[in-house]
Design an enzyme around this catalytic site. Structure first.
Site, PDB file in Angstrom:
ATOM      1  N   LYS A  80       1.107  -1.089  -0.207  1.00 25.03           N
ATOM      2  CA  LYS A  80       0.125  -0.134  -0.007  1.00 25.03           C
ATOM      3  C   LYS A  80       1.003   1.236  -0.061  1.00 25.03           C
ATOM      4  O   LYS A  80       1.880   1.443   0.750  1.00 25.03           O
ATOM      5  CB  LYS A  80      -0.884  -0.118   0.963  1.00 25.03           C
ATOM      6  CG  LYS A  80      -2.134   1.106   1.328  1.00 25.03           C
ATOM      7  CD  LYS A  80      -2.871   0.887   2.380  1.00 25.03           C
ATOM      8  CE  LYS A  80      -3.997   1.887   2.632  1.00 25.03           C
ATOM      9  NZ  LYS A  80      -4.807   1.681   3.688  1.00 25.03           N
ATOM     10  N   SER A 155      -9.886   2.175   2.995  1.00 26.12           N
ATOM     11  CA  SER A 155      -8.964   3.000   1.889  1.00 26.12           C
ATOM     12  C   SER A 155      -8.076   2.223   1.072  1.00 26.12           C
ATOM     13  O   SER A 155      -7.500   2.535   0.157  1.00 26.12           O
ATOM     14  CB  SER A 155      -8.171   3.987   2.843  1.00 26.12           C
ATOM     15  OG  SER A 155      -7.092   3.101   3.791  1.00 26.12           O
ATOM     16  N   SER A 179      -9.805  -0.443   7.010  1.00 28.20           N
ATOM     17  CA  SER A 179      -9.194  -0.262   5.621  1.00 28.20           C
ATOM     18  C   SER A 179      -8.491  -1.362   5.128  1.00 28.20           C
ATOM     19  O   SER A 179      -8.178  -1.348   3.816  1.00 28.20           O
ATOM     20  CB  SER A 179      -8.238   1.071   5.662  1.00 28.20           C
ATOM     21  OG  SER A 179      -8.731   2.309   5.546  1.00 28.20           O
TER      22      SER A 179
END
Lengths: 492, 491
Positions: A80, A155, A179
């Site tokens: 990420k 997210s 997330s």
């Protein structure tokens, strides 16, 4: 060997170790898949073709030299974009960090490299990890491989979509309010939030320091556990990192895979069952999964956690408050975007113009909320009060874990929604994290595992465990997976 | 209106906030070095530059130093306390918040006794807390070096993250006209305490000790007045001048029926005046909240007691002890202190010298040289052992005062130990009585009238003959011996 991309990380590790394929071969197949589908999925913000091939060759050379390597050596992974990678651009999905190349690796990235995993690139995300759909990425949204008109969650939509699109067998996510888990649920993949402090935050660009937790994303529970074992453990560079051994998550996953949950007591959170907003299809899939768990020998009881209903408002005071301070460093002085530096504007004006141009709408909204909640005269009513409720939610968990081994719930109230469906109304977006946020406030581990489909789209079941008992959630999740099976997305 | 008139009508209340840079090897929250004067931005890392993702880790030595300071200032040490974030934007503060402590300081409720004009004043300490220093900004291109008119601003982050201790007094009342001296004496005493603890080099001119002074005036029997906070007070003398100038300025406003504005003021060394800084009404809301990146600080009681047991003798206690042992007046002791000679004299005595002998040389020839060259006494290249040897040679009569001075001169030039210098320069006192008697006879022959006076009972006249003998012997005679021989001869 075109089927390499469909294999699990555990299988790939074994094939590479047995010499039946090479890290280079596996890496090439995944890079090919990325170039084939990522134009439609947009899971990646940056693909490091050269770096990945070089890392794969290095692993193959180490193995050829007779070195004993771990189970994930040579297995590709996506990280990420909120985690710093030395020499690789890291933007946290924000314009304000466009072009920034960190001079250092996050602790977890160091550990990934030590374990011989091959970093393919950086995945898309809501700006600074604020959002539940990846639509707040400054670089455009990620699309759900199950239906490209729908969101992949957020997210960490990029990290989960990359798994569902077979672009990577493993990825790293970060979970502040859900997330990792909510994108896992809506993409039909596995996502685990470890105990807060169980994985190092050093090198994780902070959103909400007291909640942020890096964790593993994978297509199977065992793969998630294998990755968990690589990245977890005490880090002296993070003061909040727990100096305790990592619980035996891989062994627990293998135990769970046997499909036996005899003697395991699971609590259904009563308040979540009556909460409005959960789609009937999600509720149905969840109840079917609960049936399956019963069949595996688990005892199911209903548990009341009366303060969980305050989790969402509590979170939306604590997280913005901390983010308003954490994001203050993005001022254009030392790195990233700088706007208005024309020799006329004052320093304050340059800072202000930079932040105005560099931050997107959701980030600005939360900075403003947080600044207000911390301001003199309002602190006690907002931030102070939220901390008290946080303690009450923690007590609810502690009381529940005196009665049951773990709590279960749907991961998120709804399946992947259409792009644009919830951006106009922020509070409708916030509901996506209704069931995931309590674990963040408490600090305990939680995992989302696929439990079925609703209208052809994946539904996730969440297992929440006591702090430092991460192994328990892996056992339950692996047992469920053994009876329901992994979900296969449509071919892209 | 004289100062004396002013303090007749108004009672000053003062308060001091002192920032001390700790002398730890590494910074407060990272392992960067802390040396002063390095090339800009060479002592930095992801943590103290606040790169995205970097996290602070507390320097354990800094915690220990802070506890030492707290104990030396008679404070209670918290069993549990936290750091807090103080949020405000400033380019030389990398995170745009400072990690500090807010309502949970590590040390609290202490005191420090100081002496002013023979009177002991107890200054109560509100708190001692930990925080981090900021970087330094330089404005280039303007004429004044200030931000106005500058075309570029350069930031040096070497100082960012250096451990900083803030020591805050409670309001000090009842000192009347002495308030400026009390303020100065407090900072001086605090500096000595900190130096004695070895936790900081406490150099005001380098900014490792910085002082903000709060001052207010009220009429006797009335409530405290509005206070101002004077910043940039960078020497002991300035502390005193700043308080005095603020007392005079505020009284002028009050006499005219005006109101004091609560504000920050800047002290100017050149004029001795303060000028207005920012007003507190428009002050930043710092939005303090507990630092979530750091766990609470929980010093174990056993550790605190261990630190307490290891504290050195406090300067004031030591001063009183040595003053008594050396038999000095308060004034003489003050001179020794001002010259920075206490440690040197004590070490010289430990090396075998009498206290008079040790003090005579350190406060005499050596202090003179130190004044002339601007070097500190301990930087002259003369050790306590060296002085002790000199004293023992003079006590034994091998050197007279004049020769000893020559030895000191040579010692300052690096010519070796007193013994070596005497040998090399053949500086021993002439103790050969035959040679002396010859010289005395010559002196008497050359000064018959003086000799006659002495014979007549005027012993004071012997000085002329002694002088003549010393001249003939090149000063290498013991004046006392010569005097004895002359008086014997002219009896």
């Amino acid at each position: 060997m075109s089927s390499l991309i469909k294999k699990t990380a555990a299988e790939l590790g074994e094939l590479i170790a047995a010499g039946q394929t090479s890290a280079l071969e596996v890496t090439r197949e995944h890079l090919d898949q990325i170039s084939k589908v990522d134009g439609r999925v947009h899971a990646f913000l940056h693909v490091d073709v050269e770096g990945a091939l070089a890392a794969a060759k290095a692993v193959d050379a180490r193995r050829a030299a007779g070195e004993k390597l771990g189970p994930l050596a040579g297995v590709p992974i996506a990280v990420k974009d909120v985690v710093t990678t030395k020499g690789l651009p890291t933007t946290a999905g924000s314009k304000i960090l466009e072009g920034w190349v960190p001079p250092y690796d996050a602790t977890l990235v160091e550990r990934l490299k030590d374990a011989g995993t091959v970093i393919l690139g950086k995945t898309n995300m809501d700006e600074f990890a604020m959002g539940s759909s990846t639509e707040y990425s400054a670089y455009g949204p990620t699309f759900n491989p199950w239906d490209l008109t729908r969101i992949p969650g957020g997210s960490g939509g990029g990290s989960s979509a990359a798994l569902a699109a077979y672009e990577a067998p493993l990825s790293i996510g970060t979970d502040t309010g859900g997330s990792i888990r909510q994108p896992g649920a809506v993409t039909g993949t596995v996502g685990a939030k470890p105990t807060y402090g169980g994985t190092s935050r050093y090198g994780l660009i902070a959103f909400s320091s007291s909640l942020d937790t890096p964790g593993p994303c994978a297509r199977t529970v065992l793969d998630a556990a294998l990755l968990h074992e690589v990245i977890a453990g005490h880090d002296p560079r993070d003061s909040t990192s727990i100096p305790a051994p990592v619980s035996p998550v891989v062994a627990a996953a293998r135990q769970g895979m046997s499909g036996d949950l005899t003697g395991v007591k699971l609590g259904l959170v009563k308040e979540f069952m009556s909460a409005e907003g959960a789609e009937p299809g999600v509720v149905a899939a969840f109840h079917a999964a609960v049936e399956s768990l019963t069949k595996l020998g688990a005892e199911i009881v209903e548990i009341s956690c009366p303060n969980f209903v305050y989790a969402l408002p509590t979170y939306y005071l604590i997280a913005p408050s901390e983010c308003s301070s954490n994001l203050a460093r993005f001022d254009g002085v030392r790195y990233g975007l700088r706007v208005g530096d024309n020799g006329v504007n004052s320093l304050e004006e340059v800072m202000s113009l930079t932040r105005e141009a560099g931050f997107g709408p959701e980030v600005k909204r939360r900075i403003m909320v947080g600044t207000y909640a911390l301001s003199s005269g309002y602190y006690d009513a907002y931030y102070g009060q939220a901390q008290k409720v946080r303690t009450l939610i923690t007590r609810d968990f502690q009381a529940a874990f005196e009665k049951v081994d773990a709590l279960i719930s749907p991961t998120t109230p709804f399946v992947a929604f259409q792009l644009g469906a919830r951006t106009a109304d922020p509070s409708s977006m916030y509901l996506a994290d209704l069931y995931t946020i309590p674990s963040n406030l408490y600090g305990g581990p939680a995992i989302s595992v696929p439990c079925g489909l609703s209208e052809g789209l994946p539904v996730g079941l969440q297992v929440m465990a006591p702090t430092l008992a991460d192994d328990r959630m892996y056992r339950v999740a692996a047992a469920l997976e053994s009876t329901i099976g992994t979900l296969t997305p449509p071919e892209l | 209106m004289t100062y004396a008139d002013i303090v007749e009508r108004y009672e000053p209340v003062i308060g001091l906030e002192t920032h001390v840079e700790l002398g730890t090897r590494t910074k407060m929250f990272c392992s960067c070095p802390t040396e002063f004067g390095a090339e800009p931005n060479t002592q930095v890392c992801p943590v103290c530059l606040a790169l995205p993702g970097a996290l602070p880790v507390v320097n354990a030595v800094a915690i220990e130093s802070t506890i030492k300071i707290g104990l030396a200032l008679n404070c209670s040490i918290a069993e549990w306390c936290r750091f807090a974030r103080k949020n405000y934007f400033y380019p030389d503060m990398p995170k745009n918040f400072q990690i500090s402590q807010y309502d949970e300081p590590l040390c609290f409720d202490g005191y420090l006794d100081v002496e002013v004009d023979g009177r002991t004043v107890r200054i109560e300490i509100e708190r001692v807390h930990m925080e981090e220093d900021t970087g330094k900004t330089m404005h280039i291109g303007g004429s004044t070096g200030r931000i106005q008119g500058a075309t570029e601003s350069l930031v040096d982050y070497n100082r960012a993250g250096i451990p900083l201790i803030e020591i805050v007094t409670k309001p000090v009342t009842g000192t009347g006209a002495m308030a400026p001296e009390v303020a100065k004496a407090y900072v001086a005493e605090l500096r000595d305490v900190l130096r004695g603890l070895g936790v900081s080099d406490v150099r005001m001119e380098q900014g490792s000790l910085r002082c903000d002074v709060n001052t207010s005036l009220n009429k006797p029997g009335e409530e405290w007045g509005t206070r101002t906070e004077t910043k940039n007070v960078n020497s002991l003398r300035s502390v005193e001048r700043a308080v005095r100038s603020e007392i005079i300025r505020q009284s002028g406003i009050l006499d005219d029926g005006g109101k004091i504005t609560q504000e920050t003021r800047h002290f100017h060394e050149d004029t001795g005046q303060t000028t207005s800084g920012r007003s507190k009404e428009t002050a930043t809301d710092y939005r303090y909240f507990p630092e979530p990146d750091l766990v609470p600080v929980t010093p174990a009681r056993e550790w605190v007691e261990e630190i307490r047991a290891g504290l050195p003798e406090m300067p004031r206690v030591r001063r009183l002890r040595l003053r008594e042992a050396w038999g000095l007046s308060e004034h003489d002791m003050q001179s020794v202190l001002n010259a920075g000679a206490v440690d040197l004299i004590e070490a010289t005595i430990v090396a075998g010298a009498s206290s008079e002998g040790a003090r005579k040389w350190w406060m005499g020839e050596l202090a003179r040289r130190s004044n002339e060259t601007g070097q500190e006494l301990d930087a002259l290249g003369i050790t306590p052992q060296w002085v002790a040897e000199l004293v023992s040679l003079t006590d034994a009569g091998k050197l007279n005062d004049k020769l000893a001075r020559q030895v000191v001169e040579a010692g300052l030039n690096g010519e070796g130990t007193p013994g070596e210098i005497m040998a090399a320069r053949k500086l021993e006192v002439v103790s050969d009585t035959g040679a002396l008697l010859e010289a005395i006879d010559a002196a008497i022959a050359a000064n018959p009238d003086v000799a006659e006076k002495i014979r007549g009972g005027n012993q004071g006249a012997a000085g002329v003959l002694i002088g003549a003998v010393m001249k003939t012997t090149g000063g290498q005679a013991d004046a006392k011996t010569v005097r004895g021989l002359i008086l014997e001869k002219l009896k």
